[in-house]
Design a protein around this motif. Structure first.
Motif, PDB file in Angstrom:
ATOM      1  N   ALA A   9       0.835  -1.205   0.000  1.00 19.94           N
ATOM      2  CA  ALA A   9       0.000   0.000   0.000  1.00 19.94           C
ATOM      3  C   ALA A   9       0.871   1.258   0.000  1.00 19.94           C
ATOM      4  O   ALA A   9       0.570   2.227  -0.709  1.00 19.94           O
ATOM      5  CB  ALA A   9      -0.936  -0.015   1.207  1.00 19.94           C
ATOM      6  N   GLN A  10       1.965   1.235   0.764  1.00 19.13           N
ATOM      7  CA  GLN A  10       2.906   2.364   0.770  1.00 19.13           C
ATOM      8  C   GLN A  10       3.517   2.563  -0.616  1.00 19.13           C
ATOM      9  O   GLN A  10       3.611   3.691  -1.111  1.00 19.13           O
ATOM     10  CB  GLN A  10       4.048   2.102   1.755  1.00 19.13           C
ATOM     11  CG  GLN A  10       3.769   2.435   3.170  1.00 19.13           C
ATOM     12  CD  GLN A  10       4.997   2.198   4.022  1.00 19.13           C
ATOM     13  OE1 GLN A  10       5.659   1.173   3.933  1.00 19.13           O
ATOM     14  NE2 GLN A  10       5.297   3.164   4.878  1.00 19.13           N
ATOM     15  N   TYR A  24      -6.944   4.120  -7.136  1.00 16.39           N
ATOM     16  CA  TYR A  24      -8.312   4.632  -7.193  1.00 16.39           C
ATOM     17  C   TYR A  24      -8.749   5.059  -5.795  1.00 16.39           C
ATOM     18  O   TYR A  24      -9.303   6.150  -5.608  1.00 16.39           O
ATOM     19  CB  TYR A  24      -9.250   3.554  -7.754  1.00 16.39           C
ATOM     20  CG  TYR A  24     -10.708   3.813  -7.493  1.00 16.39           C
ATOM     21  CD1 TYR A  24     -11.431   4.728  -8.265  1.00 16.39           C
ATOM     22  CD2 TYR A  24     -11.376   3.144  -6.467  1.00 16.39           C
ATOM     23  CE1 TYR A  24     -12.773   4.970  -8.014  1.00 16.39           C
ATOM     24  CE2 TYR A  24     -12.714   3.379  -6.211  1.00 16.39           C
ATOM     25  CZ  TYR A  24     -13.399   4.289  -6.985  1.00 16.39           C
ATOM     26  OH  TYR A  24     -14.731   4.525  -6.735  1.00 16.39           O
ATOM     27  N   LEU A  25      -8.488   4.203  -4.795  1.00 16.83           N
ATOM     28  CA  LEU A  25      -8.858   4.540  -3.422  1.00 16.83           C
ATOM     29  C   LEU A  25      -8.127   5.788  -2.937  1.00 16.83           C
ATOM     30  O   LEU A  25      -8.736   6.690  -2.360  1.00 16.83           O
ATOM     31  CB  LEU A  25      -8.563   3.364  -2.486  1.00 16.83           C
ATOM     32  CG  LEU A  25      -9.446   2.134  -2.661  1.00 16.83           C
ATOM     33  CD1 LEU A  25      -8.914   0.982  -1.810  1.00 16.83           C
ATOM     34  CD2 LEU A  25     -10.890   2.437  -2.307  1.00 16.83           C
ATOM     35  N   TYR A  26      -6.814   5.838  -3.165  1.00 13.68           N
ATOM     36  CA  TYR A  26      -6.050   7.018  -2.740  1.00 13.68           C
ATOM     37  C   TYR A  26      -6.552   8.284  -3.431  1.00 13.68           C
ATOM     38  O   TYR A  26      -6.662   9.334  -2.806  1.00 13.68           O
ATOM     39  CB  TYR A  26      -4.560   6.834  -3.010  1.00 13.68           C
ATOM     40  CG  TYR A  26      -3.878   5.872  -2.069  1.00 13.68           C
ATOM     41  CD1 TYR A  26      -4.073   5.945  -0.699  1.00 13.68           C
ATOM     42  CD2 TYR A  26      -3.013   4.911  -2.549  1.00 13.68           C
ATOM     43  CE1 TYR A  26      -3.435   5.070   0.167  1.00 13.68           C
ATOM     44  CE2 TYR A  26      -2.370   4.033  -1.698  1.00 13.68           C
ATOM     45  CZ  TYR A  26      -2.583   4.120  -0.338  1.00 13.68           C
ATOM     46  OH  TYR A  26      -1.946   3.248   0.507  1.00 13.68           O
ATOM     47  N   ASN A  27      -6.866   8.183  -4.706  1.00 17.13           N
ATOM     48  CA  ASN A  27      -7.353   9.347  -5.444  1.00 17.13           C
ATOM     49  C   ASN A  27      -8.719   9.820  -4.939  1.00 17.13           C
ATOM     50  O   ASN A  27      -9.008  11.019  -4.944  1.00 17.13           O
ATOM     51  CB  ASN A  27      -7.431   9.045  -6.940  1.00 17.13           C
ATOM     52  CG  ASN A  27      -6.069   8.919  -7.581  1.00 17.13           C
ATOM     53  OD1 ASN A  27      -5.081   9.450  -7.076  1.00 17.13           O
ATOM     54  ND2 ASN A  27      -5.997   8.205  -8.688  1.00 17.13           N
ATOM     55  N   VAL A  63     -10.849  -6.840   4.369  1.00 18.77           N
ATOM     56  CA  VAL A  63     -10.749  -5.877   5.477  1.00 18.77           C
ATOM     57  C   VAL A  63      -9.293  -5.525   5.731  1.00 18.77           C
ATOM     58  O   VAL A  63      -8.940  -4.348   5.873  1.00 18.77           O
ATOM     59  CB  VAL A  63     -11.388  -6.433   6.770  1.00 18.77           C
ATOM     60  CG1 VAL A  63     -11.020  -5.574   7.980  1.00 18.77           C
ATOM     61  CG2 VAL A  63     -12.886  -6.501   6.641  1.00 18.77           C
ATOM     62  N   LEU A  64      -8.428  -6.535   5.798  1.00 19.62           N
ATOM     63  CA  LEU A  64      -7.014  -6.289   6.086  1.00 19.62           C
ATOM     64  C   LEU A  64      -6.375  -5.423   5.005  1.00 19.62           C
ATOM     65  O   LEU A  64      -5.594  -4.517   5.312  1.00 19.62           O
ATOM     66  CB  LEU A  64      -6.264  -7.607   6.248  1.00 19.62           C
ATOM     67  CG  LEU A  64      -6.661  -8.430   7.477  1.00 19.62           C
ATOM     68  CD1 LEU A  64      -5.948  -9.777   7.465  1.00 19.62           C
ATOM     69  CD2 LEU A  64      -6.382  -7.674   8.762  1.00 19.62           C
ATOM     70  N   ALA A  68      -4.911  -1.652   5.602  1.00 18.42           N
ATOM     71  CA  ALA A  68      -3.542  -1.273   5.244  1.00 18.42           C
ATOM     72  C   ALA A  68      -3.548   0.027   4.452  1.00 18.42           C
ATOM     73  O   ALA A  68      -2.745   0.933   4.710  1.00 18.42           O
ATOM     74  CB  ALA A  68      -2.864  -2.388   4.450  1.00 18.42           C
ATOM     75  N   VAL A  69      -4.458   0.147   3.505  1.00 18.75           N
ATOM     76  CA  VAL A  69      -4.566   1.372   2.711  1.00 18.75           C
ATOM     77  C   VAL A  69      -4.926   2.552   3.616  1.00 18.75           C
ATOM     78  O   VAL A  69      -4.346   3.640   3.518  1.00 18.75           O
ATOM     79  CB  VAL A  69      -5.604   1.207   1.575  1.00 18.75           C
ATOM     80  CG1 VAL A  69      -5.869   2.523   0.864  1.00 18.75           C
ATOM     81  CG2 VAL A  69      -5.128   0.143   0.576  1.00 18.75           C
ATOM     82  N   MET A  70      -5.859   2.338   4.552  1.00 24.87           N
ATOM     83  CA  MET A  70      -6.268   3.397   5.473  1.00 24.87           C
ATOM     84  C   MET A  70      -5.107   3.825   6.367  1.00 24.87           C
ATOM     85  O   MET A  70      -4.898   5.018   6.589  1.00 24.87           O
ATOM     86  CB  MET A  70      -7.447   2.919   6.324  1.00 24.87           C
ATOM     87  CG  MET A  70      -7.996   3.951   7.296  1.00 24.87           C
ATOM     88  SD  MET A  70      -7.218   3.955   8.929  1.00 24.87           S
ATOM     89  CE  MET A  70      -7.465   2.288   9.484  1.00 24.87           C
ATOM     90  N   LEU A  71      -4.337   2.855   6.861  1.00 29.08           N
ATOM     91  CA  LEU A  71      -3.198   3.194   7.713  1.00 29.08           C
ATOM     92  C   LEU A  71      -2.187   4.049   6.957  1.00 29.08           C
ATOM     93  O   LEU A  71      -1.700   5.056   7.471  1.00 29.08           O
ATOM     94  CB  LEU A  71      -2.536   1.922   8.251  1.00 29.08           C
ATOM     95  CG  LEU A  71      -3.335   1.143   9.293  1.00 29.08           C
ATOM     96  CD1 LEU A  71      -2.667  -0.205   9.572  1.00 29.08           C
ATOM     97  CD2 LEU A  71      -3.496   1.945  10.569  1.00 29.08           C
TER      98      LEU A  71
END
Length: 104
Positions: A9-10, A24-27, A63-64, A68-71
């Motif tokens: 994710a980083q 897409y999620l980050y954007n 979920v995991l 990870a993306v949220m963290l």
């Protein structure tokens, strides 16, 4: 496994890849990421309630991944989470059942 998800994710945040779902999620931003965390957590609950091991495993993986993306998005590291867990280890819970409400 969690470290691998976190590092991926980083990396995706630092090195966007055209058409990648993670980008897409980050954007879309934190609200979209949090919505997905909530949706996937609900799906884990439903899978567990249905006692479907394959579905539980699949939804837990989702979920995991989204956690990870949220963290990464919020700047919280796995070390930050581990520090909290270590501080809690061996401590007695102070959670008590609430008294039953009898007067309505």
């Amino acid at each position: 496994m969690l470290e691998t998800l976190y590092k991926e994710a980083q990396d995706r945040k630092a090195n966007p890849k055209e058409g990648a779902y993670t980008n897409y999620l980050y954007n879309k931003g934190l609200d979209k990421i949090l919505k997905k965390v909530g949706e996937e957590a609900t799906e884990v609950v439903i899978a567990a309630k249905n006692a479907d091991k394959d579905e539980i495993a699949n939804e837990t993986a989702d979920v995991l991944y989204h956690l990870a993306v949220m963290l990464v998005e919020t700047g919280v590291t796995l070390d930050d989470v581990e520090t909290v867990l270590q501080a809690r280890q061996g401590k007695q819970s102070n959670i008590h059942d609430r008294a039953e409400i009898t007067d309505y």
